[in-house]
Design an enzyme around this catalytic site. Structure first.
Site, mmCIF file in Angstrom:
data_model
loop_
_atom_site.group_PDB
_atom_site.id
_atom_site.type_symbol
_atom_site.label_atom_id
_atom_site.label_comp_id
_atom_site.label_asym_id
_atom_site.label_seq_id
_atom_site.Cartn_x
_atom_site.Cartn_y
_atom_site.Cartn_z
ATOM 1 C CB SER A 122 36.039 3.106 43.906
ATOM 2 O OG SER A 122 36.977 3.105 44.015
ATOM 3 C CG HIS A 143 31.377 1.463 42.852
ATOM 4 N ND1 HIS A 143 31.066 2.868 43.238
ATOM 5 C CD2 HIS A 143 31.861 1.139 43.360
ATOM 6 C CE1 HIS A 143 31.933 3.210 44.827
ATOM 7 N NE2 HIS A 143 32.791 1.542 44.792
ATOM 8 C CD GLU A 155 27.903 5.861 43.189
ATOM 9 O OE1 GLU A 155 28.083 6.671 42.721
ATOM 10 O OE2 GLU A 155 29.241 4.794 43.088
ATOM 11 C CG ASN A 193 34.727 5.654 46.467
ATOM 12 O OD1 ASN A 193 34.214 6.001 47.577
ATOM 13 N ND2 ASN A 193 34.248 4.830 45.905
#
Length: 293
Positions: A122, A143, A155, A193
């Site tokens: 992440s 991700h 992602e 994130n």
């Protein structure tokens, strides 16, 4: 020639994220092999997955026959050589560059040359992780979001040397799993994130400053912003120790002071308050069931 993905390996499958990813793969009809170093965590994850699927049956989302088919597609191993037959291996081990690179080296030795390796990192660089493999063109970022068995977003991030064929094959696999992929650059935190690590830290610092209780902060965010989960409930789900690792990976790269580890977070982890996995974090939990079960 593009490799057809039939068997998927998940590394770190004894953890919350890895167990959810294994469920996503098996639920989509792929033979799924879960790998972890601990047989105990794998067995616990298997029980949690079975409970999650049984709850889906109770809610009318699955038939008992489909549940049994999914469970039959899932197996686990504590030996990395057990991933030999995998066409796609997704690593979801903890956020440590050295550990991830070492894992790729070991996968190089056992998997076919055209197998694809995906990292669920992440915050770390896909390009740096891929440098641990002798075939960086076959490494891609993928991700998932917690809880992976419920969240559809993935992602997708190519490293500098990721081939277009690898990226497209991995992208199509996520679609075959009924997930929603978005393409991001190989930059710290990708999309979610980059926004969430500082935001969650803000919520932790608000608790530390006595602005409001954890429950009231989460209630305000959910009610005022329409989030389904409050930031402190999310940190409990991710794990307070994992939030620290995210901060430690994210802050040195971004130098964003909001990404630095909040002192309260360090004290709570030192006291063994890790969130759902330990039964207590910002909130207290009964049992050890998979989220949504």
């Amino acid at each position: 020639m593009t490799r057809k993905i039939q068997t998927v390996g998940v590394c770190g499958a004894g953890g919350t994220m890895g167990a959810g990813i294994a469920l996503v793969a098996a639920r989509a009809g792929f033979r799924t092999i879960s790998y972890d170093v601990s047989s105990e965590t794998l067995e616990r994850a298997a029980k949690q997955s079975a409970a999650f699927l049984s709850k889906s049956v109770e809610r009318g989302k699955l038939t008992p026959e489909i549940r049994d088919t999914i469970l039959a597609a899932m197996s686990h191993t504590t030996d990395v050589s057990g991933l030999e037959s995998c066409d796609l291996v997704i690593e979801a081990v903890f956020e440590d560059l050295g550990v991830k690179r070492d894992l790729l080296k070991r996968l190089d030795a056992v998997c076919a040359e055209d197998a694809i390796f995906a990292s669920n990192t992440s915050t770390l660089s896909i390009t740096e992780i891929a440098s641990g493999s002798s075939r960086p063109d076959r490494v891609v970022g993928m991700h998932f979001c917690l809880p992976a068995q419920l969240m559809r977003l993935i992602e997708m991030s190519p490293g500098i040397l990721t081939s277009d064929e690898t990226f497209q094959t991995a992208w199509k696999w996520t679609e075959a799993c009924n997930q929603i992929p978005v393409k991001t650059q190989d930059k710290p935190g990708f999309i979610l994130n980059a926004l969430l690590v500082p935001f969650n830290n803000d919520a932790i610092r608000a608790v530390e400053a006595g602005v409001a209780s954890a429950a009231d902060i989460d209630l305000a965010i959910k009610t005022g912003l329409g989030y389904k989960m409050g930031p402190l409930e999310l940190v409990d789900l991710v794990g307070l120790d994992t939030q620290i690792r995210l901060c430690e990976a994210f802050y040195p790269i971004t130098l964003d002071p909001r990404a630095a580890t909040p002192p309260l977070l360090k004290r709570m982890v030192a006291a063994g308050l890790l969130g759902r996995k330990s039964g207590r974090g910002f909130f207290t939990y009964d049992g050890n069931t998979m989220f949504g079960a």
